[in-house]
Design a protein around this motif. Sequence first.
Motif, PDB file in Angstrom:
ATOM      1  N   PHE A   7       1.122  -1.207  -0.368  1.00 56.61           N
ATOM      2  CA  PHE A   7       0.253   0.281   0.074  1.00 56.61           C
ATOM      3  C   PHE A   7       0.966   1.374   0.192  1.00 56.61           C
ATOM      4  O   PHE A   7       2.020   1.391   0.315  1.00 56.61           O
ATOM      5  CB  PHE A   7      -0.510   0.156   1.034  1.00 56.61           C
ATOM      6  CG  PHE A   7      -1.646  -1.180   1.436  1.00 56.61           C
ATOM      7  CD1 PHE A   7      -1.379  -2.144   2.377  1.00 56.61           C
ATOM      8  CD2 PHE A   7      -2.836  -1.384   1.158  1.00 56.61           C
ATOM      9  CE1 PHE A   7      -2.474  -3.658   2.246  1.00 56.61           C
ATOM     10  CE2 PHE A   7      -4.025  -2.485   1.414  1.00 56.61           C
ATOM     11  CZ  PHE A   7      -3.073  -3.699   1.807  1.00 56.61           C
ATOM     12  N   LEU A  18      -5.978   6.109   2.335  1.00 55.39           N
ATOM     13  CA  LEU A  18      -5.576   5.012   1.091  1.00 55.39           C
ATOM     14  C   LEU A  18      -4.982   6.158  -0.209  1.00 55.39           C
ATOM     15  O   LEU A  18      -5.915   6.248  -0.615  1.00 55.39           O
ATOM     16  CB  LEU A  18      -6.267   3.956   1.086  1.00 55.39           C
ATOM     17  CG  LEU A  18      -5.721   2.626   0.254  1.00 55.39           C
ATOM     18  CD1 LEU A  18      -4.512   2.011   0.742  1.00 55.39           C
ATOM     19  CD2 LEU A  18      -7.049   1.815   0.120  1.00 55.39           C
ATOM     20  N   TYR A  69       0.191   5.262   2.044  1.00 52.89           N
ATOM     21  CA  TYR A  69      -0.842   5.972   2.310  1.00 52.89           C
ATOM     22  C   TYR A  69      -0.061   7.292   2.088  1.00 52.89           C
ATOM     23  O   TYR A  69       0.848   7.390   2.594  1.00 52.89           O
ATOM     24  CB  TYR A  69      -1.519   5.304   3.323  1.00 52.89           C
ATOM     25  CG  TYR A  69      -2.401   4.374   3.816  1.00 52.89           C
ATOM     26  CD1 TYR A  69      -1.846   3.110   3.809  1.00 52.89           C
ATOM     27  CD2 TYR A  69      -3.737   4.607   4.031  1.00 52.89           C
ATOM     28  CE1 TYR A  69      -2.648   2.193   3.647  1.00 52.89           C
ATOM     29  CE2 TYR A  69      -4.328   3.979   4.573  1.00 52.89           C
ATOM     30  CZ  TYR A  69      -4.248   2.067   4.344  1.00 52.89           C
ATOM     31  OH  TYR A  69      -4.747   1.565   4.445  1.00 52.89           O
ATOM     32  N   LYS A 108      -3.186   0.549  -3.776  1.00 49.56           N
ATOM     33  CA  LYS A 108      -2.444  -0.424  -3.307  1.00 49.56           C
ATOM     34  C   LYS A 108      -2.411  -1.485  -4.760  1.00 49.56           C
ATOM     35  O   LYS A 108      -2.641  -1.653  -5.732  1.00 49.56           O
ATOM     36  CB  LYS A 108      -3.655  -1.185  -1.978  1.00 49.56           C
ATOM     37  CG  LYS A 108      -4.786  -1.996  -2.696  1.00 49.56           C
ATOM     38  CD  LYS A 108      -6.010  -2.671  -2.119  1.00 49.56           C
ATOM     39  CE  LYS A 108      -7.449  -3.121  -2.560  1.00 49.56           C
ATOM     40  NZ  LYS A 108      -7.758  -4.279  -1.976  1.00 49.56           N
ATOM     41  N   GLN A 168      -0.684  11.159   3.896  1.00 51.43           N
ATOM     42  CA  GLN A 168      -1.126  11.915   5.223  1.00 51.43           C
ATOM     43  C   GLN A 168      -0.804  13.444   4.821  1.00 51.43           C
ATOM     44  O   GLN A 168       0.317  14.056   4.995  1.00 51.43           O
ATOM     45  CB  GLN A 168       0.338  12.003   6.197  1.00 51.43           C
ATOM     46  CG  GLN A 168      -0.879  12.338   7.644  1.00 51.43           C
ATOM     47  CD  GLN A 168      -0.256  11.586   8.715  1.00 51.43           C
ATOM     48  OE1 GLN A 168       1.120  11.454   8.744  1.00 51.43           O
ATOM     49  NE2 GLN A 168      -0.980  12.023  10.215  1.00 51.43           N
ATOM     50  N   LEU A 187      -3.954   9.552   7.749  1.00 51.61           N
ATOM     51  CA  LEU A 187      -3.983   8.896   7.159  1.00 51.61           C
ATOM     52  C   LEU A 187      -4.778   8.643   6.664  1.00 51.61           C
ATOM     53  O   LEU A 187      -5.657   8.225   6.120  1.00 51.61           O
ATOM     54  CB  LEU A 187      -2.916   7.770   7.189  1.00 51.61           C
ATOM     55  CG  LEU A 187      -1.974   8.048   7.560  1.00 51.61           C
ATOM     56  CD1 LEU A 187      -1.359   8.304   8.618  1.00 51.61           C
ATOM     57  CD2 LEU A 187      -0.572   6.147   7.477  1.00 51.61           C
TER      58      LEU A 187
END
Lengths: 109, 115
Positions: free
Chosen positions: A34, A46, A36, A49, A38, A44
């Motif tokens: 993944f 997603l 992620y 993936k 922020q 966070l």
Amino acid sequence: GDSVTQMEGPVTLSEEAFLTINCTYTATGYPSLFWYVQYPGEGLQLLLKATKADDKGSNKGFEATYRKETTSFHLEKGSVQVSDSAVYFCALWYNKLIFGAGTRLAVHP
Amino acid sequence: KAGVTQTPRYLIKTRGQQVTLSCSPISGHRSVSWYQQTPGQGLQFLFEYFSETQRNKGNFPGRFSGRQFSNSRSEMNVSTLELGDSALYLCASSSTTSGSAGELFFGEGSRLTVL
């Protein structure tokens, strides 16, 4: 144990530049991988993936390909925007998310 | 659809005190996980709850505990606070549909400062 290593930041780019953030992992088996993101002051989210080797995850112009041979999942974007400024975390899933240290990206106009 | 809600957003405690943080997951999500984020250690897994049962636990001392209620809301508690417990505590919820493993929805976090 399982772990994720990603390139140290900060990464500073001009708008419309090409972005690569390197990520490699160590794991038993073939975990899902993944990215992620922020954004400042937020939790966070997603970004994308991939669940098996050679899968390509993509979202919002970002892409990453699950490379089993090199145990890598590098994040790329062809043309970054100021709004992409954030901290990016690579992670693998093994009954929990195991995160890399994060890479801060700053994009300037 | 409301996101993951964490309360309080900010709090300041002194060493030796205890703290309780709350998390309301996305409606319909039965799994709730907690992560600690610090500049030095990064993001570390604390524990996961599913249907009121702890399903997984990270490598944290027993001072860190949690629980989940029948409505899937979760709380975590830290007792006998230490300076090193200062961190952003992130709660995340997830569905259990096939193929969604690892797809967590995070709250904005509770920032704890221990003085």
